[in-house]
Design a protein around this motif. Sequence first.
Motif, mmCIF file in Angstrom:
data_model
loop_
_atom_site.group_PDB
_atom_site.id
_atom_site.type_symbol
_atom_site.label_atom_id
_atom_site.label_comp_id
_atom_site.label_asym_id
_atom_site.label_seq_id
_atom_site.Cartn_x
_atom_site.Cartn_y
_atom_site.Cartn_z
ATOM 1 N N GLU A 19 0.830 -1.201 0.000
ATOM 2 C CA GLU A 19 0.000 0.000 0.000
ATOM 3 C C GLU A 19 0.871 1.261 0.000
ATOM 4 O OE1 GLU A 19 -2.912 2.931 1.336
ATOM 5 O OE2 GLU A 19 -1.211 2.271 2.545
ATOM 6 N N VAL A 20 1.924 1.235 0.823
ATOM 7 C CA VAL A 20 2.827 2.395 0.894
ATOM 8 C C VAL A 20 3.597 2.557 -0.424
ATOM 9 C CG1 VAL A 20 4.966 3.207 1.985
ATOM 10 C CG2 VAL A 20 3.027 2.543 3.392
ATOM 11 N N ILE A 21 4.042 1.445 -1.001
ATOM 12 C CA ILE A 21 4.789 1.514 -2.275
ATOM 13 C C ILE A 21 3.888 2.081 -3.378
ATOM 14 C CG2 ILE A 21 5.906 0.115 -4.076
ATOM 15 C CD1 ILE A 21 6.754 -1.810 -1.689
ATOM 16 N N GLY A 26 2.547 7.001 -6.757
ATOM 17 C CA GLY A 26 1.683 8.104 -7.178
ATOM 18 C C GLY A 26 2.330 9.476 -6.958
ATOM 19 N N LEU A 27 3.363 9.504 -6.146
ATOM 20 C CA LEU A 27 4.006 10.787 -5.811
ATOM 21 C C LEU A 27 5.305 11.026 -6.586
ATOM 22 C CD1 LEU A 27 3.664 10.632 -1.893
ATOM 23 C CD2 LEU A 27 2.354 12.089 -3.440
ATOM 24 N N PHE A 28 5.923 9.930 -7.048
ATOM 25 C CA PHE A 28 7.235 10.044 -7.699
ATOM 26 C C PHE A 28 7.191 9.397 -9.077
ATOM 27 C CE2 PHE A 28 7.988 10.454 -3.205
ATOM 28 C CZ PHE A 28 8.944 11.458 -3.134
ATOM 29 N N ASP A 29 8.152 9.791 -9.948
ATOM 30 C CA ASP A 29 8.209 9.210 -11.300
ATOM 31 C C ASP A 29 8.681 7.765 -11.246
ATOM 32 O OD1 ASP A 29 7.565 11.686 -12.539
ATOM 33 O OD2 ASP A 29 9.596 12.359 -12.055
ATOM 34 N N GLU A 30 9.629 7.509 -10.348
ATOM 35 C CA GLU A 30 10.132 6.134 -10.224
ATOM 36 C C GLU A 30 10.323 5.810 -8.753
ATOM 37 O OE1 GLU A 30 13.225 4.267 -12.917
ATOM 38 O OE2 GLU A 30 14.365 4.417 -11.055
ATOM 39 N N ALA A 119 0.527 4.842 7.795
ATOM 40 C CA ALA A 119 0.030 3.543 7.337
ATOM 41 C C ALA A 119 -1.494 3.572 7.266
ATOM 42 C CB ALA A 119 0.483 2.451 8.295
ATOM 43 N N GLU A 120 -2.020 2.874 6.289
ATOM 44 C CA GLU A 120 -3.465 2.684 6.135
ATOM 45 C C GLU A 120 -4.000 1.973 7.396
ATOM 46 O OE1 GLU A 120 -7.170 2.070 5.128
ATOM 47 O OE2 GLU A 120 -5.856 3.264 3.816
ATOM 48 N N ALA A 121 -5.143 2.443 7.905
ATOM 49 C CA ALA A 121 -5.677 1.906 9.164
ATOM 50 C C ALA A 121 -5.797 0.377 9.161
ATOM 51 C CB ALA A 121 -7.033 2.548 9.457
ATOM 52 N N HIS A 122 -6.190 -0.204 8.016
ATOM 53 C CA HIS A 122 -6.352 -1.667 7.939
ATOM 54 C C HIS A 122 -5.037 -2.411 8.152
ATOM 55 C CE1 HIS A 122 -10.316 -1.321 6.459
ATOM 56 N NE2 HIS A 122 -10.001 -0.883 5.265
ATOM 57 N N TYR A 123 -3.922 -1.713 7.910
ATOM 58 C CA TYR A 123 -2.624 -2.409 7.890
ATOM 59 C C TYR A 123 -1.701 -1.991 9.024
ATOM 60 C CZ TYR A 123 -4.195 -3.455 3.150
ATOM 61 O OH TYR A 123 -4.915 -3.870 2.070
ATOM 62 N N LEU A 124 -2.260 -1.183 9.954
ATOM 63 C CA LEU A 124 -1.432 -0.659 11.047
ATOM 64 C C LEU A 124 -0.761 -1.758 11.866
ATOM 65 C CD1 LEU A 124 -3.550 2.192 12.678
ATOM 66 C CD2 LEU A 124 -1.294 2.388 11.624
ATOM 67 N N HIS A 125 -1.425 -2.890 11.958
ATOM 68 C CA HIS A 125 -0.923 -3.966 12.830
ATOM 69 C C HIS A 125 0.006 -4.920 12.093
ATOM 70 C CE1 HIS A 125 -4.176 -5.448 10.480
ATOM 71 N NE2 HIS A 125 -4.108 -6.667 10.984
ATOM 72 N N VAL A 145 -1.160 -10.923 3.062
ATOM 73 C CA VAL A 145 -0.067 -11.035 2.080
ATOM 74 C C VAL A 145 -0.643 -11.343 0.703
ATOM 75 C CG1 VAL A 145 1.687 -11.823 3.737
ATOM 76 C CG2 VAL A 145 0.296 -13.517 2.534
ATOM 77 N N PRO A 146 0.089 -10.957 -0.364
ATOM 78 C CA PRO A 146 -0.372 -11.308 -1.694
ATOM 79 C C PRO A 146 -0.257 -12.826 -1.930
ATOM 80 C CG PRO A 146 1.760 -10.189 -1.797
ATOM 81 C CD PRO A 146 1.319 -10.137 -0.382
ATOM 82 N N ARG A 147 -0.965 -13.274 -2.972
ATOM 83 C CA ARG A 147 -1.056 -14.703 -3.252
ATOM 84 C C ARG A 147 0.310 -15.388 -3.430
ATOM 85 N NH1 ARG A 147 -5.719 -17.365 -5.989
ATOM 86 N NH2 ARG A 147 -6.679 -15.328 -5.893
ATOM 87 N N SER A 148 1.207 -14.709 -4.141
ATOM 88 C CA SER A 148 2.505 -15.336 -4.415
ATOM 89 C C SER A 148 3.300 -15.536 -3.115
ATOM 90 C CB SER A 148 3.317 -14.521 -5.424
ATOM 91 O OG SER A 148 3.874 -13.397 -4.812
ATOM 92 N N VAL A 149 3.105 -14.646 -2.162
ATOM 93 C CA VAL A 149 3.794 -14.796 -0.878
ATOM 94 C C VAL A 149 3.178 -15.958 -0.092
ATOM 95 C CG1 VAL A 149 4.217 -13.693 1.362
ATOM 96 C CG2 VAL A 149 4.540 -12.392 -0.756
#
Length: 166
Positions: A19-21, A26-30, A119-125, A145-149
């Motif tokens: 979420e942070v990445i 959205g804020l930087f070009d790369e 951090a997004e409230a859902h992910y604070l923990h 975690v994402p599926r691949s993880v």
Amino acid sequence: MRRAVCPGSFDPIHNGHLEVIARAAGLFDEVIVAVSTNYAKQYRFALEERIDMARETLASLKGIVVEPVGDGLLAEYCRQRGVSAIVKGLRSSSDFDYELPMATMNRQLSGVETVFLPAEAHYLHLSSTLIKEVFTLGGSVSDFVPRSVLKRLHAGGSASETPPRG
Ligand code: ADP
């Protein structure tokens, strides 16, 4: 070109990191997702696997590069790559207490700024450590975690890092 770095060990990458990445993108070009290895630490996943998981998960997002950060100072890494900001997610005041001196030091060493995103409230923990603990004790971590993880957690993870020879 405004370039930022999101550093971390990502052992493994989880939804709070993602979420942070995505917000940084959205804020930087790369955005460089810089995967670190501290040889004093035991990892569940080897560096290559931590990088692979991040790449698999972030493949659909534009402007994101995943690479190892190497052994040296993060400030020096930023200077060499023309990085203008380090982006960090903040979960709590203890994160802030830990991060503030590093942010000040990095700015003094190389002029790089640190940008803190709450951090997004859902992910604070969420932390990689807690997720691994819950998984090891038989709890479900599929919401975190994402599926691949998840697949790789079930596969057991690769060996931990060993210090370089020499
Ligand atoms: P850990 O999850 O154990 O802190 P990392 O070193 O891999 O492990 O984390 C890298 C960075 O990701 C942290 O410095 C922090 O900025 C960010 N981060 C970690 N967890 C979260 C979360 N739940 N929400 C937002 N940002 C996070």
